[in-house]
Scaffold this active site. Sequence first.
Site, mmCIF file in Angstrom:
data_model
loop_
_atom_site.group_PDB
_atom_site.id
_atom_site.type_symbol
_atom_site.label_atom_id
_atom_site.label_comp_id
_atom_site.label_asym_id
_atom_site.label_seq_id
_atom_site.Cartn_x
_atom_site.Cartn_y
_atom_site.Cartn_z
ATOM 1 N N ASP A 109 0.808 -1.222 0.000
ATOM 2 C CA ASP A 109 0.000 0.000 0.000
ATOM 3 C C ASP A 109 0.842 1.274 0.000
ATOM 4 O O ASP A 109 0.290 2.380 0.080
ATOM 5 C CB ASP A 109 -0.958 0.000 1.192
ATOM 6 C CG ASP A 109 -2.081 -0.998 0.994
ATOM 7 O OD1 ASP A 109 -2.591 -1.082 -0.129
ATOM 8 O OD2 ASP A 109 -2.438 -1.695 1.958
ATOM 9 N N ASP A 176 -6.310 -5.125 -4.983
ATOM 10 C CA ASP A 176 -6.044 -3.748 -4.583
ATOM 11 C C ASP A 176 -4.690 -3.240 -5.078
ATOM 12 O O ASP A 176 -4.511 -2.038 -5.328
ATOM 13 C CB ASP A 176 -6.065 -3.616 -3.049
ATOM 14 C CG ASP A 176 -7.178 -4.398 -2.373
ATOM 15 O OD1 ASP A 176 -7.495 -5.510 -2.847
ATOM 16 O OD2 ASP A 176 -7.706 -3.931 -1.355
#
Length: 396
Positions: A109, A176
């Site tokens: 992330d 993601d």
Amino acid sequence: MKIETSSYFAASVAAAATSDADRHQAALVRSIEKLRSTMPVIGIRNPKIGLSDNSWAYCSPYDWVVSFQAGQLWLALQMTGDPAFLHAARARRAIFRGILAHRRAQDHDLGFQFSLSCVAEWLMTGEKEPRAMALEAANLLLGRYRPEGRYLQAWNALPTHGSMRADFANGRIIADTMQNLALLYWAHGETGRADFREAADGHADTTLKHLVRDDDTSFHTFLFDPSTGEALRGETHQGHADGSCWSRGQAWLIHGFAQCARVTGNKSYLDAARRLAAKAELLMGDDLVPVWDYDVPDPKNAPRDSSAGAIMAAGIYMLADQCDADEAQRWRGFADRLIAGLLDTCDLTDDPTALGLLAHGAAHVGSGYSDTMLPYGDYYFMEALMRSLGHTQFFW
């Protein structure tokens, strides 16, 4: 008669487009004013998830969602030039220094975290420190690339979580991560280093091969042998079941492949975005907002996910911008429909008691987090509104 019919149709399409544009512009203005009015309440904290009274619970320092408030503030600055947004966004820089300083805080992330903070600040201000920080983050993200399987390792196997967590995390990719490739592509553009581009392309290729199913639905996660890179199996983490199609995962992939296509010109990525978007449109049926997973047993009574709708809308506008006029009109029509669903059923921008922009987000239904505000839903809602109005300068 044919001329009159086609002229009437063209006029109707133009009138609808004008109406949508006016509605989207008004919603964007309300969103920016909501950001302005809530700054004295939020301060330099970063929203994590909405509470039942439409206030926020806030992030711990290393949360994956820590950058979405900053991203909204940078978009608001871009739209208004108001230095209040500049100061509020820039004041968060220390948070991202902290992520760089703590190895166990770093995972896939980093792209979310640094594209919407330090890359944004560099692009908006030209200041050198955020550029250097973003390049450091890109190097750390590159270090997660596993050449034996051509993928970026998603999560960390922390010793405190025991062997079960290691078995779960090692060799795993998730949908993601497609949003995080933008940091690598940006770093390649800044430095000319081929390994940034090779890792991003490698992960996108692997995602296309293993997360996108033959029927154009998607797995949330896929597992590889961490030693050899051998492909093992698709699974879920936040979806209904391993074989189901989690709507936010499908949305991440639509936006991610459209984004990769825009940067690279790779037609296979653009085609992947097309296929995934067409499947999502089919699976939604007449729904105004996507159900949290398209394969739940009772979809009419299941939680909706406004964040999936916002992410998908932003990605489909980006897809439309890369297509010829006729195809672009088709995709823009679907994206306009998604925005209409959000405005009709989820819009909090006129609610003076709400600190966020959208209701009815589904963070993690299996863990009990649904029907709430989500900062990433809010960010992509703003991005989608801007893309619908013709804006093309973003931070990825």
